[in-house]
Design a protein around this motif. Structure first.
Motif, mmCIF file in Angstrom:
data_model
loop_
_atom_site.group_PDB
_atom_site.id
_atom_site.type_symbol
_atom_site.label_atom_id
_atom_site.label_comp_id
_atom_site.label_asym_id
_atom_site.label_seq_id
_atom_site.Cartn_x
_atom_site.Cartn_y
_atom_site.Cartn_z
ATOM 1 N N THR A 110 -5.885 -38.336 -12.293
ATOM 2 C CA THR A 110 -6.057 -37.792 -10.949
ATOM 3 C C THR A 110 -7.333 -37.002 -10.731
ATOM 4 O O THR A 110 -7.545 -36.473 -9.648
ATOM 5 N N THR A 111 -8.165 -36.899 -11.736
ATOM 6 C CA THR A 111 -9.372 -36.090 -11.544
ATOM 7 C C THR A 111 -10.589 -36.774 -12.151
ATOM 8 O O THR A 111 -10.487 -37.475 -13.156
ATOM 9 N N LEU A 112 -11.739 -36.579 -11.503
ATOM 10 C CA LEU A 112 -12.995 -37.113 -12.003
ATOM 11 C C LEU A 112 -13.692 -36.143 -12.939
ATOM 12 O O LEU A 112 -14.407 -36.543 -13.844
ATOM 13 N N LEU A 113 -13.493 -34.844 -12.686
ATOM 14 C CA LEU A 113 -14.149 -33.818 -13.492
ATOM 15 C C LEU A 113 -13.179 -33.259 -14.516
ATOM 16 O O LEU A 113 -11.969 -33.190 -14.267
ATOM 17 N N PRO A 114 -13.656 -32.857 -15.687
ATOM 18 C CA PRO A 114 -12.767 -32.330 -16.727
ATOM 19 C C PRO A 114 -12.076 -31.044 -16.288
ATOM 20 O O PRO A 114 -12.649 -30.223 -15.559
ATOM 21 N N ASP A 115 -10.847 -30.891 -16.728
ATOM 22 C CA ASP A 115 -10.066 -29.697 -16.415
ATOM 23 C C ASP A 115 -10.534 -28.537 -17.304
ATOM 24 O O ASP A 115 -10.600 -28.688 -18.534
ATOM 25 N N PRO A 116 -10.865 -27.367 -16.722
ATOM 26 C CA PRO A 116 -11.369 -26.240 -17.528
ATOM 27 C C PRO A 116 -10.422 -25.832 -18.646
ATOM 28 O O PRO A 116 -10.866 -25.532 -19.765
ATOM 29 N N ALA A 117 -9.117 -25.827 -18.373
ATOM 30 C CA ALA A 117 -8.158 -25.427 -19.396
ATOM 31 C C ALA A 117 -8.170 -26.424 -20.565
ATOM 32 O O ALA A 117 -8.086 -26.028 -21.735
ATOM 33 N N LYS A 118 -8.296 -27.713 -20.237
ATOM 34 C CA LYS A 118 -8.341 -28.720 -21.304
ATOM 35 C C LYS A 118 -9.632 -28.607 -22.105
ATOM 36 O O LYS A 118 -9.640 -28.799 -23.325
ATOM 37 N N LEU A 119 -10.743 -28.310 -21.420
ATOM 38 C CA LEU A 119 -12.010 -28.120 -22.122
ATOM 39 C C LEU A 119 -11.902 -26.988 -23.131
ATOM 40 O O LEU A 119 -12.395 -27.081 -24.259
ATOM 41 N N GLU A 120 -11.241 -25.885 -22.731
ATOM 42 C CA GLU A 120 -11.068 -24.753 -23.636
ATOM 43 C C GLU A 120 -10.195 -25.140 -24.826
ATOM 44 O O GLU A 120 -10.490 -24.796 -25.976
ATOM 45 N N GLN A 121 -9.140 -25.895 -24.542
ATOM 46 C CA GLN A 121 -8.249 -26.363 -25.608
ATOM 47 C C GLN A 121 -8.988 -27.282 -26.576
ATOM 48 O O GLN A 121 -8.851 -27.169 -27.798
ATOM 49 N N ASP A 122 -9.814 -28.175 -26.022
ATOM 50 C CA ASP A 122 -10.579 -29.097 -26.862
ATOM 51 C C ASP A 122 -11.612 -28.357 -27.701
ATOM 52 O O ASP A 122 -11.871 -28.722 -28.847
ATOM 53 N N ALA A 123 -12.218 -27.333 -27.111
ATOM 54 C CA ALA A 123 -13.225 -26.553 -27.834
ATOM 55 C C ALA A 123 -12.600 -25.863 -29.053
ATOM 56 O O ALA A 123 -13.202 -25.806 -30.135
ATOM 57 N N LYS A 124 -11.371 -25.373 -28.900
ATOM 58 C CA LYS A 124 -10.683 -24.738 -30.032
ATOM 59 C C LYS A 124 -10.337 -25.780 -31.086
ATOM 60 O O LYS A 124 -10.469 -25.534 -32.285
ATOM 61 N N ALA A 125 -9.901 -26.952 -30.613
ATOM 62 C CA ALA A 125 -9.548 -28.020 -31.559
ATOM 63 C C ALA A 125 -10.771 -28.502 -32.328
ATOM 64 O O ALA A 125 -10.666 -28.905 -33.492
ATOM 65 N N ALA A 126 -11.933 -28.442 -31.693
ATOM 66 C CA ALA A 126 -13.163 -28.928 -32.325
ATOM 67 C C ALA A 126 -13.545 -28.091 -33.538
ATOM 68 O O ALA A 126 -14.290 -28.566 -34.410
ATOM 69 N N ALA A 127 -13.047 -26.871 -33.594
ATOM 70 C CA ALA A 127 -13.377 -26.004 -34.723
ATOM 71 C C ALA A 127 -12.538 -26.330 -35.959
ATOM 72 O O ALA A 127 -12.800 -25.822 -37.042
ATOM 73 N N LYS A 128 -11.529 -27.178 -35.803
ATOM 74 C CA LYS A 128 -10.637 -27.500 -36.911
ATOM 75 C C LYS A 128 -11.174 -28.682 -37.712
ATOM 76 O O LYS A 128 -11.764 -29.597 -37.137
ATOM 77 N N PRO A 129 -10.970 -28.694 -39.020
ATOM 78 C CA PRO A 129 -11.441 -29.818 -39.860
ATOM 79 C C PRO A 129 -10.781 -31.135 -39.421
ATOM 80 O O PRO A 129 -9.605 -31.168 -39.049
ATOM 81 N N GLY A 130 -11.565 -32.191 -39.455
ATOM 82 C CA GLY A 130 -11.027 -33.506 -39.130
ATOM 83 C C GLY A 130 -11.011 -33.839 -37.660
ATOM 84 O O GLY A 130 -10.588 -34.930 -37.270
ATOM 85 N N PHE A 131 -11.472 -32.934 -36.810
ATOM 86 C CA PHE A 131 -11.468 -33.226 -35.368
ATOM 87 C C PHE A 131 -12.541 -34.265 -35.038
ATOM 88 O O PHE A 131 -13.664 -34.185 -35.536
ATOM 89 N N ASP A 132 -12.174 -35.226 -34.212
ATOM 90 C CA ASP A 132 -13.111 -36.274 -33.800
ATOM 91 C C ASP A 132 -13.857 -35.806 -32.549
ATOM 92 O O ASP A 132 -13.261 -35.689 -31.483
ATOM 93 N N PRO A 133 -15.166 -35.548 -32.642
ATOM 94 C CA PRO A 133 -15.904 -35.055 -31.473
ATOM 95 C C PRO A 133 -15.941 -36.057 -30.330
ATOM 96 O O PRO A 133 -16.120 -35.678 -29.177
ATOM 97 N N LEU A 134 -15.768 -37.363 -30.646
ATOM 98 C CA LEU A 134 -15.770 -38.360 -29.573
ATOM 99 C C LEU A 134 -14.584 -38.173 -28.633
ATOM 100 O O LEU A 134 -14.603 -38.654 -27.496
#
Length: 301
Positions: A110-134
């Motif tokens: 339903t949205t064209l632009l990324p959701d800010p809350a999801k971006l924050e969640q993804d940013a935290k996940a990116a700090a974990k080992p094994g996270f796929d940046p793609l």
């Protein structure tokens, strides 16, 4: 064990009941849908070389059938996450492919632009080992608008993010003559390296395919920020999305796309959907490949 006697595939969802026959193998036809939906499993994306060789050759032949029998042409779309993995090959061929950036949308998004809350969640996940940046990349894709279908497939097909959307051939446009004055060519010799007339006519071409697919697959998003600037929106389908389509959605989907081929990591294979009866076309293509010694490897799915 032959394809007829091997137990049913255990793919996700209703693909587990897909009909498997020697005539279509490795394609399997899904039952109980109001259109034709086929699934061909692969061991993974990127596919193994023997699978890749078969798939590439299958679509070499199938594309010619689509053009001659159904008067269709394939439009090639590639997900940005595949481009990120194969960046050098994409950049080397960008001039030939003339990529245009747009959106691929799974039904229900339903949205064209990324959701800010999801971006924050993804940013935290990116700090974990094994996270796929793609996984952080949005659902953007490129339309390879120069019709270099064969070259694009042989570079990117079986990588997990390429789609072929077949549509009726647009009426041919009459080329317009364009000539650079000789004195300019003499002064700027590098211009002779380019086919200026071809580039000129390419720029003048009017093709409403982008606006048509945007109207269908962007329906309900017209008020979204950024909608007006998006040149096209195409479907990003998996089996569950196909199975969920109602009668009106089916009618709308196939009003702009005659045959849809998607690489679906979610379903572990290729999906081919169409209103047309392509059983014979697929069967003849599979038979031809067998006669040429190309046998699709057995799948443990």
């Amino acid at each position: 064990m032959t394809p007829e006697t091997k137990p049913q595939a255990t793919a996700k969802g209703r693909l587990s009941t897909a009909v498997r026959t020697q005539q279509l193998y490795p394609w399997r036809r899904a039952p109980d849908v109001k259109f034709h939906l086929y699934w061909a499993p692969v061991s993974g994306f990127p596919a193994r070389q023997e699978e890749r060789n078969w798939i590439l050759r299958f679509f070499d032949v199938f594309n010619e059938v689509a053009k001659s029998q159904f008067e269709l042409q394939p439009e090639v779309f590639i997900q940005v996450n595949v481009v990120a993995r194969m960046r050098d090959a994409f950049i080397r061929n960008a001039r030939a492919f003339r990529p245009r950036s747009g959106i691929s949308r799974r039904p229900g998004e339903t949205t064209l632009l990324p959701d800010p809350a999801k971006l924050e969640q993804d940013a935290k996940a990116a700090a974990k080992p094994g996270f796929d940046p793609l996984a952080l990349l949005p659902s953007h894709c490129f339309w390879l608008s120069n019709k270099a279908e064969h070259e694009a497939r042989h570079l990117f097909q079986t990588s997990g993010g390429l789609a072929l959307l077949y549509r009726k051939n647009p009426p041919p446009s009459k080329p317009l003559p364009f000539q650079i004055p000789k004195q300019i060519l003499d002064k700027y010799q590098e211009l002779k390296r380019f086919d200026i007339e071809a580039l000129y006519n390419q720029a003048l071409k009017t093709d409403d395919f982008g606006s048509r697919v945007k109207a269908v697959f962007g329906a309900g998003m017209e008020q979204e920020l950024g909608f007006e600037s998006v040149p096209f929106i195409v479907p990003r389908m998996d089996a569950a999305a196909f199975f969920a389509m109602g009668a009106e959605e089916i009618k709308s989907f196939f009003s702009v796309i005659d045959i849809c081929v998607q690489e679906s990591p979610m379903d572990g294979g290729f999906l081919l959907a169409t209103l047309a009866d392509v059983d014979k076309s697929i069967s003849r293509t599979v038979t031809l490949l067998r006669q040429q010694g190309l046998i699709y490897p057995e799948q443990e799915v």
